[in-house]
Design a protein around this motif. Structure first.
Motif, mmCIF file in Angstrom:
data_model
loop_
_atom_site.group_PDB
_atom_site.id
_atom_site.type_symbol
_atom_site.label_atom_id
_atom_site.label_comp_id
_atom_site.label_asym_id
_atom_site.label_seq_id
_atom_site.Cartn_x
_atom_site.Cartn_y
_atom_site.Cartn_z
ATOM 1 N N MET A 214 21.606 0.074 34.531
ATOM 2 C CA MET A 214 22.977 -0.699 35.383
ATOM 3 C C MET A 214 23.543 0.370 36.754
ATOM 4 S SD MET A 214 26.701 -2.102 33.717
ATOM 5 C CE MET A 214 28.208 -1.824 35.200
ATOM 6 N N ALA A 215 23.694 -0.577 38.446
ATOM 7 C CA ALA A 215 23.940 0.122 39.539
ATOM 8 C C ALA A 215 25.323 0.766 38.444
ATOM 9 C CB ALA A 215 24.384 -0.647 40.966
ATOM 10 N N SER A 216 25.538 2.314 39.620
ATOM 11 C CA SER A 216 26.770 3.495 39.569
ATOM 12 C C SER A 216 27.500 3.086 40.307
ATOM 13 C CB SER A 216 25.717 4.541 38.763
ATOM 14 O OG SER A 216 27.582 5.060 39.132
ATOM 15 N N LEU A 217 29.034 3.208 40.602
ATOM 16 C CA LEU A 217 30.055 3.594 41.384
ATOM 17 C C LEU A 217 30.159 5.268 41.897
ATOM 18 C CD1 LEU A 217 32.273 1.044 40.623
ATOM 19 C CD2 LEU A 217 30.465 0.900 42.267
ATOM 20 N N GLY A 218 29.634 5.852 40.928
ATOM 21 C CA GLY A 218 29.649 7.305 40.907
ATOM 22 C C GLY A 218 29.936 7.696 39.571
ATOM 23 N N PRO A 219 28.944 9.076 39.937
ATOM 24 C CA PRO A 219 29.738 10.599 38.249
ATOM 25 C C PRO A 219 31.289 10.757 37.844
ATOM 26 C CG PRO A 219 29.472 11.960 40.281
ATOM 27 C CD PRO A 219 29.313 10.472 40.409
ATOM 28 N N ASN A 220 32.159 10.323 38.127
ATOM 29 C CA ASN A 220 33.552 10.385 37.944
ATOM 30 C C ASN A 220 34.279 9.507 37.628
ATOM 31 O OD1 ASN A 220 34.767 13.192 38.164
ATOM 32 N ND2 ASN A 220 34.247 12.494 40.605
ATOM 33 N N ILE A 221 33.505 7.831 37.956
ATOM 34 C CA ILE A 221 33.791 5.998 37.588
ATOM 35 C C ILE A 221 32.864 6.306 35.917
ATOM 36 C CG2 ILE A 221 33.709 3.988 37.797
ATOM 37 C CD1 ILE A 221 33.829 4.956 41.010
ATOM 38 N N GLU B 236 31.490 8.734 34.086
ATOM 39 C CA GLU B 236 32.240 9.072 32.920
ATOM 40 C C GLU B 236 33.724 8.812 32.050
ATOM 41 O OE1 GLU B 236 31.780 12.585 31.325
ATOM 42 O OE2 GLU B 236 33.509 12.445 30.156
ATOM 43 N N LEU B 237 34.317 8.464 33.077
ATOM 44 C CA LEU B 237 35.406 7.426 33.003
ATOM 45 C C LEU B 237 35.637 6.056 31.956
ATOM 46 C CD1 LEU B 237 38.718 7.446 32.789
ATOM 47 C CD2 LEU B 237 38.257 5.771 34.341
ATOM 48 N N GLN C 292 32.626 6.152 30.450
ATOM 49 C CA GLN C 292 31.982 6.412 28.451
ATOM 50 C C GLN C 292 33.799 7.134 28.253
ATOM 51 O OE1 GLN C 292 29.000 7.084 27.333
ATOM 52 N NE2 GLN C 292 28.417 5.531 28.631
ATOM 53 N N GLN D 299 34.505 -0.474 31.219
ATOM 54 C CA GLN D 299 34.115 -0.971 32.631
ATOM 55 C C GLN D 299 35.790 -2.067 33.546
ATOM 56 O OE1 GLN D 299 30.913 -3.105 33.593
ATOM 57 N NE2 GLN D 299 32.116 -4.253 35.170
ATOM 58 N N ARG D 300 36.121 -3.344 32.453
ATOM 59 C CA ARG D 300 37.172 -3.806 32.968
ATOM 60 C C ARG D 300 38.319 -2.774 32.893
ATOM 61 N NH1 ARG D 300 39.631 -7.818 28.907
ATOM 62 N NH2 ARG D 300 41.482 -8.320 30.158
ATOM 63 N N PHE E 286 37.824 -0.405 35.835
ATOM 64 C CA PHE E 286 38.256 -0.635 37.202
ATOM 65 C C PHE E 286 40.168 -0.920 37.215
ATOM 66 C CE2 PHE E 286 34.229 -2.665 37.350
ATOM 67 C CZ PHE E 286 33.513 -1.600 38.241
ATOM 68 N N ARG F 9 38.598 14.576 26.401
ATOM 69 C CA ARG F 9 37.349 13.963 27.081
ATOM 70 C C ARG F 9 38.001 12.847 28.385
ATOM 71 N NH1 ARG F 9 31.845 11.274 25.781
ATOM 72 N NH2 ARG F 9 31.180 10.897 28.227
ATOM 73 N N SER G 142 38.841 12.822 32.273
ATOM 74 C CA SER G 142 37.891 12.005 33.029
ATOM 75 C C SER G 142 39.121 11.257 34.012
ATOM 76 C CB SER G 142 36.726 11.683 31.981
ATOM 77 O OG SER G 142 37.532 10.320 31.132
ATOM 78 N N GLU H 57 33.531 7.283 45.531
ATOM 79 C CA GLU H 57 34.082 8.614 45.146
ATOM 80 C C GLU H 57 33.447 9.038 46.468
ATOM 81 O OE1 GLU H 57 32.293 10.338 42.012
ATOM 82 O OE2 GLU H 57 32.746 8.683 41.009
ATOM 83 N N LEU I 260 28.530 -4.740 41.154
ATOM 84 C CA LEU I 260 27.739 -4.375 39.657
ATOM 85 C C LEU I 260 26.835 -5.475 39.072
ATOM 86 C CD1 LEU I 260 29.796 -1.697 37.928
ATOM 87 C CD2 LEU I 260 27.944 -1.925 39.744
ATOM 88 N N GLN J 280 22.552 -6.574 39.547
ATOM 89 C CA GLN J 280 21.689 -6.034 38.358
ATOM 90 C C GLN J 280 21.881 -7.376 38.200
ATOM 91 O OE1 GLN J 280 24.614 -5.076 34.690
ATOM 92 N NE2 GLN J 280 22.898 -4.695 33.635
#
Lengths: 199, 199
Positions: free
Chosen positions: A1-8, A10-11, A13, A27-28, A31, B43, B47, B66, B93, B97
Protein backbone atom coordinates in the motif's frame (compact mmCIF):
# COMPACT_ATOMS: atom_id res chain seq x y z
CA UNK A 1 0.00 0.00 0.00
CA UNK A 2 1.23 3.47 -0.88
CA UNK A 3 2.53 5.43 2.09
CA UNK A 4 2.14 9.13 2.83
CA UNK A 5 5.01 9.32 5.31
CA UNK A 6 6.32 7.60 8.45
CA UNK A 7 4.44 9.77 10.97
CA UNK A 8 1.13 9.23 9.16
CA UNK A 9 1.75 5.47 8.94
CA UNK A 10 2.65 5.32 12.62
CA UNK A 11 -0.55 7.13 13.59
CA UNK A 12 -2.61 4.68 11.50
CA UNK A 13 -0.86 1.76 13.23
CA UNK A 14 -1.29 3.29 16.70
CA UNK A 15 -5.04 3.82 16.19
CA UNK A 16 -5.43 0.08 15.61
CA UNK A 17 -4.91 -0.57 19.33
CA UNK A 18 -8.46 0.77 19.82
CA UNK A 19 -11.07 -1.99 20.07
CA UNK A 20 -12.97 -2.54 16.82
CA UNK A 21 -10.61 -0.47 14.68
CA UNK A 22 -9.16 -2.25 11.64
CA UNK A 23 -6.90 -0.91 8.88
CA UNK A 24 -9.69 0.85 6.93
CA UNK A 25 -11.14 2.64 9.97
CA UNK A 26 -7.66 3.58 11.16
CA UNK A 27 -6.97 5.20 7.79
CA UNK A 28 -10.30 7.04 7.88
CA UNK A 29 -9.62 8.23 11.43
CA UNK A 30 -6.12 9.41 10.49
CA UNK A 31 -7.38 11.50 7.57
CA UNK A 32 -10.25 12.86 9.65
CA UNK A 33 -7.88 13.91 12.43
CA UNK A 34 -5.16 15.42 10.26
CA UNK A 35 -7.30 16.82 7.47
CA UNK A 36 -10.41 18.14 9.15
CA UNK A 37 -10.08 18.09 12.88
CA UNK A 38 -6.62 19.03 14.10
CA UNK A 39 -8.18 20.61 17.18
CA UNK A 40 -9.82 17.27 17.97
CA UNK A 41 -6.50 15.49 17.43
CA UNK A 42 -4.74 17.85 19.79
CA UNK A 43 -7.49 17.48 22.38
CA UNK A 44 -7.23 13.68 22.10
CA UNK A 45 -3.45 13.86 22.47
CA UNK A 46 -3.64 16.08 25.56
CA UNK A 47 -6.39 14.03 27.19
CA UNK A 48 -4.44 10.81 26.65
CA UNK A 49 -1.43 12.46 28.24
CA UNK A 50 -3.44 13.68 31.24
CA UNK A 51 -5.23 10.37 31.71
CA UNK A 52 -2.01 8.34 31.50
CA UNK A 53 -0.47 10.61 34.09
CA UNK A 54 -3.36 10.86 36.53
CA UNK A 55 -5.48 7.72 36.26
CA UNK A 56 -4.63 4.80 38.49
CA UNK A 57 -6.72 2.27 40.40
CA UNK A 58 -8.64 2.84 43.61
CA UNK A 59 -6.59 1.14 46.32
CA UNK A 60 -9.67 -0.34 47.84
CA UNK A 61 -12.06 -1.42 45.08
CA UNK A 62 -9.61 -1.44 42.12
CA UNK A 63 -11.79 0.68 39.84
CA UNK A 64 -10.07 3.26 37.61
CA UNK A 65 -9.70 6.38 39.72
CA UNK A 66 -7.80 9.65 39.76
CA UNK A 67 -7.55 9.68 43.53
CA UNK A 68 -6.16 7.10 45.94
CA UNK A 69 -9.70 6.14 46.95
CA UNK A 70 -12.48 6.47 44.38
CA UNK A 71 -15.53 8.65 45.04
CA UNK A 72 -17.64 5.63 46.08
CA UNK A 73 -15.06 4.17 48.45
CA UNK A 74 -14.56 7.52 50.16
CA UNK A 75 -18.29 8.23 50.51
CA UNK A 76 -19.22 7.71 54.21
CA UNK A 77 -22.94 7.63 53.37
CA UNK A 78 -22.74 4.34 51.46
CA UNK A 79 -23.46 1.06 53.26
CA UNK A 80 -20.26 -0.67 54.35
CA UNK A 81 -21.74 -4.15 54.82
CA UNK A 82 -22.82 -4.85 51.24
CA UNK A 83 -20.22 -5.72 48.62
CA UNK A 84 -20.96 -6.06 44.93
CA UNK A 85 -18.26 -7.85 42.91
CA UNK A 86 -18.04 -7.09 39.18
CA UNK A 87 -15.66 -7.89 36.34
CA UNK A 88 -15.16 -4.47 34.77
CA UNK A 89 -15.31 -0.76 35.69
CA UNK A 90 -18.08 -0.32 33.12
CA UNK A 91 -20.20 -2.77 35.15
CA UNK A 92 -19.99 -0.41 38.13
CA UNK A 93 -21.19 2.48 35.98
CA UNK A 94 -24.02 0.34 34.57
CA UNK A 95 -25.21 -0.74 38.06
CA UNK A 96 -24.92 2.80 39.46
CA UNK A 97 -27.00 4.08 36.59
CA UNK A 98 -29.69 1.38 36.69
CA UNK A 99 -30.16 0.63 40.38
CA UNK A 100 -30.41 2.32 43.75
CA UNK A 101 -27.60 0.18 45.17
CA UNK A 102 -25.75 2.09 47.87
CA UNK A 103 -23.12 -0.41 48.99
CA UNK A 104 -19.48 -1.06 48.15
CA UNK A 105 -17.95 -2.44 44.94
CA UNK A 106 -14.97 -4.60 44.16
CA UNK A 107 -13.70 -4.66 40.57
CA UNK A 108 -11.87 -7.81 39.47
CA UNK A 109 -10.73 -6.26 36.17
CA UNK A 110 -11.24 -9.60 34.47
CA UNK A 111 -12.34 -13.15 35.21
CA UNK A 112 -10.53 -16.38 36.07
CA UNK A 113 -8.98 -17.78 32.93
CA UNK A 114 -6.10 -20.12 33.75
CA UNK A 115 -5.29 -20.72 30.07
CA UNK A 116 -4.57 -17.00 29.64
CA UNK A 117 -2.57 -16.93 32.85
CA UNK A 118 -5.27 -14.99 34.71
CA UNK A 119 -5.42 -16.44 38.23
CA UNK A 120 -6.69 -15.16 41.58
CA UNK A 121 -3.61 -12.92 42.05
CA UNK A 122 -4.32 -10.94 38.86
CA UNK A 123 -7.93 -10.41 39.90
CA UNK A 124 -6.92 -8.96 43.24
CA UNK A 125 -8.38 -11.87 45.25
CA UNK A 126 -5.73 -11.41 48.01
CA UNK A 127 -6.96 -7.81 48.47
CA UNK A 128 -10.54 -9.11 48.54
CA UNK A 129 -9.63 -11.69 51.20
CA UNK A 130 -8.04 -8.98 53.37
CA UNK A 131 -11.23 -6.93 52.91
CA UNK A 132 -13.47 -9.82 53.99
CA UNK A 133 -11.25 -10.63 56.97
CA UNK A 134 -10.90 -7.07 58.22
CA UNK A 135 -14.41 -5.72 57.80
CA UNK A 136 -17.94 -6.83 58.64
CA UNK A 137 -19.67 -7.84 55.39
CA UNK A 138 -23.25 -9.00 55.48
CA UNK A 139 -23.87 -9.75 51.84
CA UNK A 140 -21.75 -10.32 48.78
CA UNK A 141 -23.56 -9.68 45.51
CA UNK A 142 -21.87 -11.57 42.68
CA UNK A 143 -22.42 -9.56 39.51
CA UNK A 144 -19.92 -11.25 37.21
CA UNK A 145 -21.06 -11.92 33.65
CA UNK A 146 -23.28 -14.98 32.99
CA UNK A 147 -20.54 -16.61 30.90
CA UNK A 148 -18.59 -19.79 31.64
CA UNK A 149 -15.61 -17.80 32.97
CA UNK A 150 -17.83 -15.39 34.89
CA UNK A 151 -19.69 -18.27 36.54
CA UNK A 152 -16.41 -20.01 37.45
CA UNK A 153 -15.12 -16.77 38.99
CA UNK A 154 -18.38 -16.33 40.91
CA UNK A 155 -18.18 -19.92 42.17
CA UNK A 156 -14.60 -19.38 43.34
CA UNK A 157 -15.52 -16.24 45.27
CA UNK A 158 -18.66 -17.78 46.75
CA UNK A 159 -16.48 -20.52 48.29
CA UNK A 160 -14.31 -17.82 49.92
CA UNK A 161 -17.43 -16.13 51.26
CA UNK A 162 -19.07 -19.31 52.54
CA UNK A 163 -15.89 -20.16 54.50
CA UNK A 164 -16.49 -16.85 56.31
CA UNK A 165 -20.26 -17.36 56.77
CA UNK A 166 -21.11 -14.43 54.52
CA UNK A 167 -24.40 -14.52 52.61
CA UNK A 168 -23.81 -14.66 48.85
CA UNK A 169 -26.36 -13.56 46.24
CA UNK A 170 -26.26 -13.63 42.46
CA UNK A 171 -28.11 -11.42 39.96
CA UNK A 172 -31.36 -13.05 38.81
CA UNK A 173 -31.39 -14.80 35.45
CA UNK A 174 -34.47 -14.70 33.26
CA UNK A 175 -36.16 -13.15 30.28
CA UNK A 176 -35.01 -9.57 29.60
CA UNK A 177 -37.79 -7.00 29.96
CA UNK A 178 -39.23 -5.98 26.61
CA UNK A 179 -37.96 -9.21 25.10
CA UNK A 180 -40.15 -11.68 23.23
CA UNK A 181 -40.27 -15.29 24.37
CA UNK A 182 -39.80 -16.50 20.83
CA UNK A 183 -36.40 -14.81 20.52
CA UNK A 184 -35.00 -15.70 23.95
CA UNK A 185 -32.26 -18.36 23.74
CA UNK A 186 -33.23 -21.75 25.11
CA UNK A 187 -30.78 -21.75 28.06
CA UNK A 188 -32.19 -18.46 29.34
CA UNK A 189 -35.74 -19.67 28.77
CA UNK A 190 -35.14 -22.91 30.68
CA UNK A 191 -33.56 -20.89 33.55
CA UNK A 192 -36.53 -18.53 33.58
CA UNK A 193 -39.00 -21.43 33.51
CA UNK A 194 -37.29 -23.29 36.34
CA UNK A 195 -37.02 -20.10 38.39
CA UNK A 196 -40.68 -19.11 37.97
CA UNK A 197 -42.30 -17.38 40.94
CA UNK A 198 -45.87 -17.00 42.26
CA UNK A 199 -47.55 -13.70 41.44
CA UNK B 1 -24.22 8.95 34.18
CA UNK B 2 -21.81 8.15 37.00
CA UNK B 3 -18.34 9.62 36.49
CA UNK B 4 -14.98 8.10 37.31
CA UNK B 5 -13.08 11.38 37.29
CA UNK B 6 -12.51 14.46 35.11
CA UNK B 7 -9.50 13.09 33.17
CA UNK B 8 -11.34 9.86 32.32
CA UNK B 9 -14.45 11.80 31.26
CA UNK B 10 -12.36 14.14 29.12
CA UNK B 11 -10.68 11.19 27.38
CA UNK B 12 -14.10 9.65 26.63
CA UNK B 13 -15.27 12.98 25.18
CA UNK B 14 -12.09 13.46 23.15
CA UNK B 15 -12.37 9.99 21.59
CA UNK B 16 -15.77 10.94 20.19
CA UNK B 17 -14.11 13.18 17.61
CA UNK B 18 -13.12 9.98 15.79
CA UNK B 19 -15.51 9.09 12.96
CA UNK B 20 -18.01 6.39 13.91
CA UNK B 21 -17.31 6.56 17.66
CA UNK B 22 -20.36 7.19 19.87
CA UNK B 23 -20.61 7.33 23.67
CA UNK B 24 -20.60 3.53 24.17
CA UNK B 25 -17.56 2.90 21.95
CA UNK B 26 -15.73 5.84 23.51
CA UNK B 27 -16.29 4.33 26.96
CA UNK B 28 -15.12 0.92 25.75
CA UNK B 29 -12.02 2.47 24.17
CA UNK B 30 -11.23 4.45 27.32
CA UNK B 31 -11.36 1.35 29.54
CA UNK B 32 -9.38 -0.66 27.01
CA UNK B 33 -6.65 2.01 26.86
CA UNK B 34 -6.39 2.69 30.59
CA UNK B 35 -7.09 -0.79 31.90
CA UNK B 36 -5.39 -3.13 29.49
CA UNK B 37 -3.25 -1.29 27.04
CA UNK B 38 -1.40 1.65 28.56
CA UNK B 39 1.48 1.04 26.15
CA UNK B 40 -0.94 1.39 23.25
CA UNK B 41 -2.35 4.58 24.79
CA UNK B 42 1.12 6.04 25.13
CA UNK B 43 2.01 5.05 21.58
CA UNK B 44 -1.19 6.70 20.32
CA UNK B 45 -0.43 9.84 22.31
CA UNK B 46 3.13 10.09 20.96
CA UNK B 47 2.10 9.37 17.38
CA UNK B 48 -0.61 12.04 17.53
CA UNK B 49 1.98 14.48 18.83
CA UNK B 50 4.48 13.62 16.08
CA UNK B 51 1.85 13.72 13.33
CA UNK B 52 0.44 17.06 14.48
CA UNK B 53 3.95 18.48 14.49
CA UNK B 54 5.23 17.07 11.22
CA UNK B 55 2.29 16.52 8.88
CA UNK B 56 1.29 19.34 6.58
CA UNK B 57 0.07 19.50 3.00
CA UNK B 58 2.15 19.07 -0.15
CA UNK B 59 2.52 22.58 -1.56
CA UNK B 60 1.84 21.35 -5.04
CA UNK B 61 -0.90 18.67 -4.90
CA UNK B 62 -2.30 19.41 -1.42
CA UNK B 63 -2.12 15.82 -0.20
CA UNK B 64 -1.08 15.21 3.44
CA UNK B 65 2.71 15.13 3.45
CA UNK B 66 5.60 15.35 5.88
CA UNK B 67 7.80 17.13 3.37
CA UNK B 68 7.22 20.33 1.41
CA UNK B 69 6.61 18.29 -1.76
CA UNK B 70 5.11 14.82 -1.42
CA UNK B 71 6.91 11.76 -2.77
CA UNK B 72 4.79 11.73 -5.94
CA UNK B 73 5.23 15.41 -6.74
CA UNK B 74 8.99 15.18 -6.28
CA UNK B 75 9.33 12.02 -8.40
CA UNK B 76 10.89 13.06 -11.77
CA UNK B 77 9.91 9.74 -13.37
CA UNK B 78 6.17 10.43 -13.25
CA UNK B 79 4.41 11.94 -16.28
CA UNK B 80 3.99 15.68 -15.89
CA UNK B 81 1.24 16.13 -18.48
CA UNK B 82 -1.49 14.01 -16.86
CA UNK B 83 -3.37 15.36 -13.87
CA UNK B 84 -5.83 13.32 -11.82
CA UNK B 85 -8.10 15.38 -9.56
CA UNK B 86 -9.56 13.67 -6.47
CA UNK B 87 -11.53 14.71 -3.41
CA UNK B 88 -9.56 13.04 -0.62
CA UNK B 89 -6.02 11.80 0.13
CA UNK B 90 -7.45 8.29 0.52
CA UNK B 91 -8.55 8.44 -3.13
CA UNK B 92 -4.91 8.92 -4.16
CA UNK B 93 -3.92 5.85 -2.15
CA UNK B 94 -6.77 3.84 -3.67
CA UNK B 95 -5.83 4.80 -7.25
CA UNK B 96 -2.12 4.18 -6.63
CA UNK B 97 -2.93 0.76 -5.27
CA UNK B 98 -5.39 -0.27 -8.00
CA UNK B 99 -3.99 1.22 -11.18
CA UNK B 100 -0.72 1.75 -13.04
CA UNK B 101 -1.34 5.52 -13.30
CA UNK B 102 1.97 7.38 -13.35
CA UNK B 103 0.85 11.00 -13.66
CA UNK B 104 0.27 13.84 -11.22
CA UNK B 105 -2.49 14.28 -8.62
CA UNK B 106 -4.35 17.24 -7.22
CA UNK B 107 -6.28 16.77 -3.98
CA UNK B 108 -9.26 19.07 -3.42
CA UNK B 109 -9.71 17.95 0.20
CA UNK B 110 -13.48 18.17 -0.23
CA UNK B 111 -16.09 19.05 -2.83
CA UNK B 112 -18.03 22.21 -3.70
CA UNK B 113 -20.77 22.71 -1.14
CA UNK B 114 -21.88 26.35 -1.02
CA UNK B 115 -24.34 25.68 1.81
CA UNK B 116 -21.46 24.56 4.05
CA UNK B 117 -19.36 27.52 2.94
CA UNK B 118 -17.04 25.33 0.85
CA UNK B 119 -16.27 27.27 -2.31
CA UNK B 120 -13.47 27.16 -4.91
CA UNK B 121 -11.02 28.93 -2.55
CA UNK B 122 -11.28 26.20 0.09
CA UNK B 123 -10.69 23.51 -2.51
CA UNK B 124 -7.49 25.15 -3.72
CA UNK B 125 -8.92 26.01 -7.14
CA UNK B 126 -6.66 29.14 -7.38
CA UNK B 127 -3.62 26.85 -6.95
CA UNK B 128 -5.05 24.53 -9.59
CA UNK B 129 -5.56 27.45 -12.01
CA UNK B 130 -1.92 28.55 -11.53
CA UNK B 131 -0.88 24.95 -12.22
CA UNK B 132 -2.90 24.77 -15.44
CA UNK B 133 -1.62 28.16 -16.60
CA UNK B 134 2.03 27.52 -15.82
CA UNK B 135 2.49 23.95 -17.01
CA UNK B 136 1.65 21.91 -20.09
CA UNK B 137 -1.22 19.54 -19.20
CA UNK B 138 -2.53 17.15 -21.81
CA UNK B 139 -5.28 15.41 -19.89
CA UNK B 140 -7.23 16.07 -16.73
CA UNK B 141 -8.76 12.94 -15.19
CA UNK B 142 -11.71 13.88 -12.98
CA UNK B 143 -11.91 11.27 -10.25
CA UNK B 144 -14.29 13.02 -7.85
CA UNK B 145 -16.98 10.85 -6.26
CA UNK B 146 -20.10 10.03 -8.29
CA UNK B 147 -22.30 12.02 -5.88
CA UNK B 148 -24.25 15.21 -6.58
CA UNK B 149 -21.52 17.37 -5.01
CA UNK B 150 -18.73 15.39 -6.66
CA UNK B 151 -20.39 15.77 -10.08
CA UNK B 152 -20.90 19.51 -9.53
CA UNK B 153 -17.26 19.89 -8.58
CA UNK B 154 -16.19 17.88 -11.63
CA UNK B 155 -18.38 20.05 -13.87
CA UNK B 156 -16.86 23.23 -12.41
CA UNK B 157 -13.31 22.01 -13.04
CA UNK B 158 -14.11 20.73 -16.53
CA UNK B 159 -15.21 24.28 -17.46
CA UNK B 160 -11.85 25.62 -16.29
CA UNK B 161 -10.08 22.97 -18.37
CA UNK B 162 -12.15 23.48 -21.50
CA UNK B 163 -11.39 27.23 -21.39
CA UNK B 164 -7.71 26.18 -21.68
CA UNK B 165 -8.31 23.54 -24.38
CA UNK B 166 -7.28 20.69 -22.08
CA UNK B 167 -8.82 17.26 -22.66
CA UNK B 168 -10.99 16.20 -19.71
CA UNK B 169 -11.86 12.58 -18.89
CA UNK B 170 -14.04 11.07 -16.18
CA UNK B 171 -13.86 7.61 -14.58
CA UNK B 172 -16.24 5.17 -16.27
CA UNK B 173 -19.56 4.43 -14.58
CA UNK B 174 -21.08 0.96 -14.74
CA UNK B 175 -21.70 -2.28 -12.96
CA UNK B 176 -18.99 -3.11 -10.39
CA UNK B 177 -17.05 -6.26 -11.21
CA UNK B 178 -18.25 -9.25 -9.24
CA UNK B 179 -21.59 -7.53 -8.70
CA UNK B 180 -24.92 -9.07 -9.59
CA UNK B 181 -27.28 -7.23 -11.93
CA UNK B 182 -30.17 -7.84 -9.60
CA UNK B 183 -28.54 -5.91 -6.76
CA UNK B 184 -27.18 -2.96 -8.74
CA UNK B 185 -29.14 0.25 -8.09
CA UNK B 186 -31.27 1.44 -10.98
CA UNK B 187 -29.32 4.66 -11.68
CA UNK B 188 -26.09 2.71 -12.10
CA UNK B 189 -27.86 0.10 -14.21
CA UNK B 190 -29.36 2.72 -16.51
CA UNK B 191 -25.92 4.37 -16.86
CA UNK B 192 -24.33 1.02 -17.64
CA UNK B 193 -27.06 0.18 -20.17
CA UNK B 194 -26.80 3.52 -21.97
CA UNK B 195 -23.01 3.31 -22.00
CA UNK B 196 -22.88 -0.25 -23.41
CA UNK B 197 -20.01 -1.00 -25.78
CA UNK B 198 -19.40 -3.49 -28.63
CA UNK B 199 -17.36 -6.55 -27.67
Amino acid sequence: MASLGPNIDELMQALRCLPGVGPKSAQRMTFQLLERNRDGAERLMLSLQAALQNVRHCQRCRILSETELCSRCSDPDRRQDQLCIVEMPSDVLAIEQATAYQGQYFVLNGHLSPLDGIGPETLGIPTLIRWLDSQETEEIILATNPTVEGEATAHYISELARARQIRVTRLAHGIPLGGELEYVDSTTLSHAFAGRGTV
